[in-house]
Design an enzyme around this catalytic site. Structure first.
Site, mmCIF file in Angstrom:
data_model
loop_
_atom_site.group_PDB
_atom_site.id
_atom_site.type_symbol
_atom_site.label_atom_id
_atom_site.label_comp_id
_atom_site.label_asym_id
_atom_site.label_seq_id
_atom_site.Cartn_x
_atom_site.Cartn_y
_atom_site.Cartn_z
ATOM 1 N N GLU A 61 -3.186 10.546 3.910
ATOM 2 C CA GLU A 61 -4.054 10.171 5.023
ATOM 3 C C GLU A 61 -4.121 11.433 5.851
ATOM 4 O OE1 GLU A 61 -4.531 6.004 6.317
ATOM 5 O OE2 GLU A 61 -2.368 6.232 6.464
ATOM 6 N N ASP B 163 0.326 5.014 0.725
ATOM 7 C CA ASP B 163 -0.572 6.078 1.171
ATOM 8 C C ASP B 163 -0.027 7.421 0.706
ATOM 9 O OD1 ASP B 163 -2.245 4.329 2.522
ATOM 10 O OD2 ASP B 163 -1.007 4.384 4.317
ATOM 11 N N GLU C 191 0.846 -1.201 0.000
ATOM 12 C CA GLU C 191 0.000 0.000 0.000
ATOM 13 C C GLU C 191 0.879 1.246 0.000
ATOM 14 O OE1 GLU C 191 -2.669 -0.072 3.332
ATOM 15 O OE2 GLU C 191 -2.961 2.087 3.349
ATOM 16 N N HIS D 97 4.016 1.383 2.495
ATOM 17 C CA HIS D 97 3.884 0.162 3.305
ATOM 18 C C HIS D 97 4.196 -1.053 2.415
ATOM 19 C CE1 HIS D 97 1.378 1.854 6.710
ATOM 20 N NE2 HIS D 97 0.888 2.642 5.774
#
Ligand SMILES: *[C@@H]1O[C@H](CO)[C@@H](O)[C@H](O)[C@H]1NC(C)=O
Ligand SMILES: CC(=O)N[C@H]1CO[C@H](CO)[C@@H](O)[C@@H]1O
Length: 450
Positions: free
Chosen positions: A234, A231, A229, A245
């Site tokens: 966020e 991001d 992932e 991640h």
């Protein structure tokens, strides 16, 4: 960082997803225009978004009986995971009326709480599509991804997120009993290996399902679904972070079981995914005035993220903002004993994690190198609004863990109170929390914001 998928719901005909495609409501994806700037100039692309399958009404294939209600499966039609997916259908969505999702031109708005005919929906998650039955796949390496965001109505405890995950383009169509596919938003996974996903690999996540103790619309099954992932965003009006991640898995959702899911408790750093990630949070990295003053969060701004590298090699992830016609350089790391970095590199992650006393699971799982390999395989764009039943979003906007001394390096992440962000309060008191993403652009470095 501690993301858990949050489910929404209808209380009468509760929302459920199944794996056949239902026909009660026709599925019409909201249109969303974005711009592809890879050819030298930016060209409009007529895109569309789809709601994730977890939010959809799941009912028996040939009727209206719920397969899942509130936080429980109907054991008659869902005695086990495979027959559940065979017996149940997920249906089309009324995007505006039921889910508070609307688009206009190049703009997407997600509202946190939507009251409707059958009950109340909380949160949503949508994916950008290439066609009505395929997700758009992006390779971010040596590219720049840009969008405008309005976080002025995203308070403490709410996360208006824009990110990428290594899902497959067809949403796992024809895997197991999955006859719905990307058109119905199937095949989600992320680096938290969420267990609250109702349908994994064309099966119901029925085995060992336990209703949530605090979220009346959710539960957790034996299996989680994992994938790398990235991001990009966020955030709420009090804090913002971008975070790679990596995972040791590849090629789409990986159904995890037991230790490899890296669940709460002793397993967090034993799982196949880096749940902490290497986060670049302006506040946590020592510039507490940047997000909110240098970047004015009361009005719309542009977020630019650059993925420097080539082939499947990712070397650095850079950030800048643009607001009122001016480019705003990224905040600079101000942590004792750490260089004044202004981007994510493996060395930055290592130095910051040492200074904060954090486990470097990121490095163990291959760091930017592994994140790059994943990005090169292709990622799906996700946009969501969610509340956090597990950690009240305090890892994003407050001091976390809550008993840490806020002056300890890495403990303070934002100025929200440690008692804020309880979804029960947020849903009751700030139901109109709304995030708007617009003007998405993707292209060569420097092509999307000048
Ligand atoms: C469960 O499904 C069966 C079979 O369709 C149905 O008769 C029953 O009413 C359902 N139970 C609930 C609680 O919806
Ligand atoms: C992945 C999988 O098939 N999981 C389970 C589905 O349900 C059956 C019956 O309960 C189990 O035996 C499987 O392990």
């Amino acid at each position: 960082m501690y993301k858990s998928a949050v489910l929404a719901s209808l209380s009468l005909l509760s929302l459920v997803s199944g794996q056949q495609a239902g026909t009660s409501t026709s599925e019409t994806h909201p249109r969303l225009t974005w711009q592809d700037c890879s050819g030298g100039s930016c060209k409009n692309v007529n895109g569309e978004v789809v709601l994730d399958s977890n939010w959809r009404w799941a009912h028996v294939k040939d009727g209206y009986t719920n397969c899942y209600t509130g936080s429980e499966w109907n054991a008659t039609v869902c005695p086990d995971n495979a027959s559940c997916a065979k017996n149940c259908a997920i249906d089309g969505a009324d995007y505006g009326g039921t889910y508070g999702i609307s688009t206009s031109g190049n703009s997407l708005t997600l509202k946190l709480v939507q009251k409707h005919e059958y009950g109340t929906n909380v949160g949503s998650r949508v994916y950008l599509m290439e066609s009505s039955s395929k997700y758009k796949m992006f390779n971010l390496i040596n590219k720049e991804f840009t969008f405008d965001v309005d976080v002025s109505k995203v308070p403490c405890g709410v996360n208006g997120a824009l990110y990428f995950v290594e899902m497959t383009a067809d949403g796992g169509m024809n895997k197991g009993q999955n006859k719905a596919g990307a058109k119905y938003g199937t095949g989600y996974c992320d680096a938290q290996c969420p267990h609250d996903i109702k349908w994994i690999a064309g099966e119901g996540n029925v085995d060992g399902w336990q209703p949530s103790s605090d979220d009346e619309n959710a539960g957790v099954g034996k299996y989680g679904t994992c994938c790398p992932e990235m991001d990009i965003w966020e955030a709420n009006s009090m804090g913002a972070a971008y975070t790679p991640h990596p995972c040791s898995t590849s090629g789409g959702p990986y159904r995890c079981e037991g230790t490899e899911c890296g669940d709460v408790g002793g397993d967090r750093y034993a799982g196949v995914c880096d749940k902490d990630g290497c986060d670049y949070s302006h506040y946590r990295l020592g510039d507490q005035a940047y997000y909110g003053s240098t970047v004015n969060v009361q009005s719309k701004f542009t977020v630019v993220t650059q993925f420097l590298g080539s082939g499947s090699n990712l070397n650095e992830i850079r950030r800048l903002y643009k607001q009122g016609g001016s480019v705003i350089e990224n905040s600079v790391v101000a942590v004792d004993g750490v260089e004044a970095y202004d981007s994510i590199t493996d060395q930055m992650c290592e130095d910051v994690k040492v200074a904060f006393g954090d486990n470097n699971h990121f490095k163990q799982l291959g760091g930017l190198n592994e994140m790059g390999a994943s990005l090169a395989r292709g990622h799906v764009l996700v946009m969501s609004i969610w509340v956090d039943f597990y950690a009240h979003m305090l890892w994003l906007d407050s001091t976390y863990p809550t008993d840490a001394d806020p002056s300890k390096p890495g403990a303070a992440r934002g100025a929200c109170d440690t008692s804020s962000g309880d979804p029960v309060d947020v849903i009751a008191n700030q139901p109109d929390s709304t995030v708007t993403f617009s003007n998405i652009k993707f292209g060569a470095i420097g092509s999307t914001y000048k």
